[in-house]
Write a protein that holds these residues in place. Structure first.
Motif, PDB file in Angstrom:
ATOM      1  N   LEU A  59       3.306   4.393  11.536  1.00  0.00           N
ATOM      2  CA  LEU A  59       4.473   3.683  10.983  1.00  0.00           C
ATOM      3  C   LEU A  59       5.337   4.514  10.026  1.00  0.00           C
ATOM      4  N   THR A  60       4.970   5.759   9.764  1.00  0.00           N
ATOM      5  CA  THR A  60       5.818   6.580   8.894  1.00  0.00           C
ATOM      6  C   THR A  60       6.727   7.457   9.755  1.00  0.00           C
ATOM      7  N   THR A  61       7.901   7.745   9.227  1.00  0.00           N
ATOM      8  CA  THR A  61       8.887   8.562   9.949  1.00  0.00           C
ATOM      9  C   THR A  61       8.898   9.941   9.323  1.00  0.00           C
ATOM     10  N   ASN A  62       8.562  10.952  10.110  1.00  0.00           N
ATOM     11  CA  ASN A  62       8.355  12.295   9.546  1.00  0.00           C
ATOM     12  C   ASN A  62       9.465  13.282   9.900  1.00  0.00           C
ATOM     13  N   GLU A  63      10.614  12.762  10.315  1.00  0.00           N
ATOM     14  CA  GLU A  63      11.702  13.645  10.755  1.00  0.00           C
ATOM     15  C   GLU A  63      12.135  14.590   9.620  1.00  0.00           C
ATOM     16  N   LYS A  67      -3.114  15.554   1.090  1.00  0.00           N
ATOM     17  CA  LYS A  67      -2.755  14.175   1.482  1.00  0.00           C
ATOM     18  C   LYS A  67      -2.791  13.286   0.243  1.00  0.00           C
ATOM     19  N   LYS A  68      -1.639  12.720  -0.082  1.00  0.00           N
ATOM     20  CA  LYS A  68      -1.548  11.837  -1.251  1.00  0.00           C
ATOM     21  C   LYS A  68      -0.549  10.725  -0.962  1.00  0.00           C
ATOM     22  N   ASN A  69      -0.827   9.579  -1.571  1.00  0.00           N
ATOM     23  CA  ASN A  69       0.113   8.465  -1.585  1.00  0.00           C
ATOM     24  C   ASN A  69       0.723   8.446  -2.977  1.00  0.00           C
ATOM     25  N   ILE A  70       2.036   8.500  -3.068  1.00  0.00           N
ATOM     26  CA  ILE A  70       2.633   8.642  -4.418  1.00  0.00           C
ATOM     27  C   ILE A  70       2.324   7.456  -5.333  1.00  0.00           C
ATOM     28  N   PHE A  71       1.882   6.334  -4.758  1.00  0.00           N
ATOM     29  CA  PHE A  71       1.590   5.165  -5.601  1.00  0.00           C
ATOM     30  C   PHE A  71       0.137   5.118  -6.061  1.00  0.00           C
ATOM     31  N   GLU A  72      -0.652   6.105  -5.671  1.00  0.00           N
ATOM     32  CA  GLU A  72      -2.053   6.092  -6.097  1.00  0.00           C
ATOM     33  C   GLU A  72      -2.275   7.085  -7.244  1.00  0.00           C
ATOM     34  N   ARG A  91      12.764  14.104  -1.252  1.00  0.00           N
ATOM     35  CA  ARG A  91      13.964  13.806  -0.457  1.00  0.00           C
ATOM     36  C   ARG A  91      13.606  12.987   0.781  1.00  0.00           C
ATOM     37  N   ASN A  92      14.434  11.990   1.018  1.00  0.00           N
ATOM     38  CA  ASN A  92      14.364  11.180   2.245  1.00  0.00           C
ATOM     39  C   ASN A  92      13.047  10.426   2.427  1.00  0.00           C
ATOM     40  N   MET A  93      12.498   9.943   1.335  1.00  0.00           N
ATOM     41  CA  MET A  93      11.363   9.011   1.395  1.00  0.00           C
ATOM     42  C   MET A  93      11.793   7.653   0.835  1.00  0.00           C
ATOM     43  N   LEU A  94      12.566   7.687  -0.251  1.00  0.00           N
ATOM     44  CA  LEU A  94      12.933   6.425  -0.904  1.00  0.00           C
ATOM     45  C   LEU A  94      13.762   5.541   0.019  1.00  0.00           C
ATOM     46  N   ILE A  95      14.396   6.136   1.025  1.00  0.00           N
ATOM     47  CA  ILE A  95      15.206   5.335   1.963  1.00  0.00           C
ATOM     48  C   ILE A  95      14.364   4.285   2.689  1.00  0.00           C
ATOM     49  N   TYR A  96      13.046   4.469   2.712  1.00  0.00           N
ATOM     50  CA  TYR A  96      12.168   3.511   3.411  1.00  0.00           C
ATOM     51  C   TYR A  96      11.656   2.416   2.477  1.00  0.00           C
ATOM     52  N   PHE A  97      12.043   2.474   1.184  1.00  0.00           N
ATOM     53  CA  PHE A  97      11.553   1.512   0.187  1.00  0.00           C
ATOM     54  C   PHE A  97      12.656   0.513  -0.174  1.00  0.00           C
ATOM     55  N   ASP A  98      12.257  -0.659  -0.672  1.00  0.00           N
ATOM     56  CA  ASP A  98      13.293  -1.572  -1.176  1.00  0.00           C
ATOM     57  C   ASP A  98      13.674  -1.151  -2.602  1.00  0.00           C
ATOM     58  N   GLU A 133       0.812  -1.225   0.000  1.00  0.00           N
ATOM     59  CA  GLU A 133       0.000   0.000   0.000  1.00  0.00           C
ATOM     60  C   GLU A 133       0.845   1.274   0.000  1.00  0.00           C
ATOM     61  N   THR A 134       1.967   1.262   0.754  1.00  0.00           N
ATOM     62  CA  THR A 134       2.711   2.511   0.966  1.00  0.00           C
ATOM     63  C   THR A 134       4.098   2.522   0.350  1.00  0.00           C
ATOM     64  N   GLY A 135       4.627   1.344   0.055  1.00  0.00           N
ATOM     65  CA  GLY A 135       6.009   1.246  -0.438  1.00  0.00           C
ATOM     66  C   GLY A 135       7.010   1.012   0.696  1.00  0.00           C
ATOM     67  N   ILE A 136       6.592   1.252   1.928  1.00  0.00           N
ATOM     68  CA  ILE A 136       7.538   1.195   3.055  1.00  0.00           C
ATOM     69  C   ILE A 136       7.784  -0.256   3.482  1.00  0.00           C
ATOM     70  N   THR A 137       9.064  -0.632   3.544  1.00  0.00           N
ATOM     71  CA  THR A 137       9.386  -2.009   3.926  1.00  0.00           C
ATOM     72  C   THR A 137       9.902  -2.082   5.377  1.00  0.00           C
ATOM     73  N   GLY A 182       2.895  20.710  -1.212  1.00  0.00           N
ATOM     74  CA  GLY A 182       3.500  19.677  -0.369  1.00  0.00           C
ATOM     75  C   GLY A 182       2.519  18.535  -0.218  1.00  0.00           C
ATOM     76  N   ILE A 183       2.975  17.324  -0.475  1.00  0.00           N
ATOM     77  CA  ILE A 183       2.083  16.163  -0.268  1.00  0.00           C
ATOM     78  C   ILE A 183       2.751  15.205   0.713  1.00  0.00           C
ATOM     79  N   ASP A 184       1.926  14.463   1.405  1.00  0.00           N
ATOM     80  CA  ASP A 184       2.440  13.393   2.270  1.00  0.00           C
ATOM     81  C   ASP A 184       1.313  12.386   2.507  1.00  0.00           C
ATOM     82  N   ILE A 185       1.702  11.195   2.918  1.00  0.00           N
ATOM     83  CA  ILE A 185       0.717  10.146   3.195  1.00  0.00           C
ATOM     84  C   ILE A 185       0.240  10.208   4.652  1.00  0.00           C
ATOM     85  N   ASN A 186       0.975  10.951   5.484  1.00  0.00           N
ATOM     86  CA  ASN A 186       0.669  11.005   6.921  1.00  0.00           C
ATOM     87  C   ASN A 186      -0.228  12.216   7.220  1.00  0.00           C
ATOM     88  N   SER A 187      -1.458  11.965   7.638  1.00  0.00           N
ATOM     89  CA  SER A 187      -2.413  13.068   7.837  1.00  0.00           C
ATOM     90  C   SER A 187      -2.062  13.944   9.047  1.00  0.00           C
TER      91      SER A 187
HETATM   92  C1  LIG Z   1      11.686  11.688   6.521  1.00  0.00           C
HETATM   93  S1  LIG Z   1      10.271  12.419   5.775  1.00  0.00           S
HETATM   94  C2  LIG Z   1      11.046  13.447   4.533  1.00  0.00           C
HETATM   95  C3  LIG Z   1      10.558  14.884   4.589  1.00  0.00           C
HETATM   96  C4  LIG Z   1      11.339  15.892   3.725  1.00  0.00           C
HETATM   97  N1  LIG Z   1      11.208  15.616   2.315  1.00  0.00           N
HETATM   98  C5  LIG Z   1      12.785  15.949   4.124  1.00  0.00           C
HETATM   99  O1  LIG Z   1      13.643  15.500   3.348  1.00  0.00           O
HETATM  100  O2  LIG Z   1      13.092  16.455   5.196  1.00  0.00           O
HETATM  101  C6  LIG Z   1       9.602  11.055   4.851  1.00  0.00           C
HETATM  102  C7  LIG Z   1       8.104  11.203   4.565  1.00  0.00           C
HETATM  103  O3  LIG Z   1       7.704  10.308   3.524  1.00  0.00           O
HETATM  104  C8  LIG Z   1       6.303  10.073   3.713  1.00  0.00           C
HETATM  105  N2  LIG Z   1       5.902   8.924   2.878  1.00  0.00           N
HETATM  106  C9  LIG Z   1       6.289   7.635   3.001  1.00  0.00           C
HETATM  107  N3  LIG Z   1       5.703   6.878   2.063  1.00  0.00           N
HETATM  108  C10 LIG Z   1       4.924   7.698   1.313  1.00  0.00           C
HETATM  109  C11 LIG Z   1       4.075   7.500   0.181  1.00  0.00           C
HETATM  110  N4  LIG Z   1       3.897   6.295  -0.341  1.00  0.00           N
HETATM  111  N5  LIG Z   1       3.440   8.577  -0.324  1.00  0.00           N
HETATM  112  C12 LIG Z   1       3.606   9.806   0.215  1.00  0.00           C
HETATM  113  N6  LIG Z   1       4.388  10.056   1.292  1.00  0.00           N
HETATM  114  C13 LIG Z   1       5.048   9.012   1.833  1.00  0.00           C
HETATM  115  C14 LIG Z   1       6.209   9.852   5.215  1.00  0.00           C
HETATM  116  O4  LIG Z   1       4.907  10.017   5.709  1.00  0.00           O
HETATM  117  C15 LIG Z   1       7.200  10.895   5.757  1.00  0.00           C
HETATM  118  O5  LIG Z   1       6.545  12.067   6.182  1.00  0.00           O
END
Ligand SMILES: C[S@@+](CC[C@H](N)C(=O)[O-])C[C@H]1O[C@@H](n2cnc3c(N)ncnc32)[C@H](O)[C@@H]1O
Length: 260
Positions: free
Chosen positions: A86-90, A203-208, A223-230, A37-41, A149-154
């Motif tokens: 489960l998402t990291t928003n740092e 609010k968007k999921n990039i895979f939808e 930036r810093n989202m793909l690090i959570y994907f395989d 659903e989210t890409g996050i592994t 700005g979009i994100d999956i975390n409301s």
């Molecule tokens: C560490 S933050 C990066 C924020 C900012 N781009 C930065 O570099 O500081 C990663 C974000 O990716 C979002 N995220 C993870 N999977 C996502 C998805 N499938 N669609 C949209 N956002 C997603 C998480 O909710 C989280 O807020």
């Protein structure tokens, strides 16, 4: 002594009183569903996931990971709650600032007559799109610009809209910028309306499909989202994000850690 009352038969336990069986052992199915659903592994962090899911289930009175999976498939509110957990928003202001500087320079060189559109996917709690807005204002860029700005975390998006930050998040900004763009209320730094007016959040999921339905942008930050994907999911995400550019020759601004 004689009693008028018949002795009561012992009552059958009601369904909810019957012994509940809890099963919080095998996270695999929920893990794979969440990744699809989210890409996050969580493949390399199964124990962390198991602890978080167990607590989540107990708090929400869900007896097993199997039941959780069934609920996630039909209850959007619970699914959103789990995504928020489960998402990291740092993130923080002026993170990896050299890329923002490069963006400002590129915009200045182009001197476009039409408004510039910039996408931050993902934006987490808003610091990245607001940093871009501040950098453009500081450089006296006189073109109109809009940042989405979009994100999956409301919950993160709610904070982004509030734009109220702690000292830790604005630490990279010098005193002058802090004073110019924020007002201090109690221990919070409140971003001013001028910067906020350049940024909108969704609010968007990039895979939808509703993500690509946003259309194309002059500049795309991811930036810093793909690090959570395989690896395979990173490549899928990369091509989706690249398809959001009006001019593919510019290239998406990925984070330094988002290696392919
Ligand atoms: C560490 S933050 C990066 C924020 C900012 N781009 C930065 O570099 O500081 C990663 C974000 O990716 C979002 N995220 C993870 N999977 C996502 C998805 N499938 N669609 C949209 N956002 C997603 C998480 O909710 C989280 O807020």
């Amino acid at each position: 002594m004689f009693s008028f009352f018949k002795k009561k038969k012992p009552r059958e336990p009601q369904e909810e009183e019957q012994e509940r069986i809890y099963e919080y052992e095998d996270v695999s199915e929920v893990m794979h569903y969440f990744e699809k659903e989210t890409g996050i592994t969580f493949e390399k962090q199964k124990n962390i996931l198991k602890n978080k899911l167990t607590l989540f289930c107990k708090t929400n009175e869900i007896d097993s990971f199997k039941e959780l999976l069934l609920i996630l498939k039909k209850d959007a509110a619970i699914k959103q709650k789990l995504i928020n957990l489960l998402t990291t928003n740092e993130t923080y202001f002026y993170r990896e600032f050299s890329q923002i500087k490069a963006l400002v320079q590129n915009i200045k060189n182009k001197a476009s007559k039409t408004p510039i559109s910039i996408l931050c996917a993902p934006c987490a709690t808003g610091e990245e799109p607001y940093s871009i807005a501040i950098a453009l204002l500081e450089d006296g860029v006189d073109m109109k610009f809009n940042i989405t700005g979009i994100d999956i975390n409301s919950q993160a998006l709610q904070k982004a809209k509030e734009a109220s930050y702690s000292k830790r998040h604005i630490g990279n900004l010098d005193e002058n910028l802090q004073q110019k763009y924020f007002s201090l209320q109690d221990d919070k730094y409140i971003l001013n309306e001028k910067v906020k007016s350049h940024v909108n959040f969704e609010k968007k999921n990039i895979f939808e499909p509703e993500f690509t339905a946003l259309g194309k942008f002059d500049y795309v930050f991811s930036r810093n989202m793909l690090i959570y994907f395989d690896k395979a999911t990173k490549h899928k995400a990369k091509s989706i994000l690249e398809s959001m550019q009006k001019d593919p020759s510019i290239g998406v601004f990925f984070g330094h850690a988002d290696l392919f």
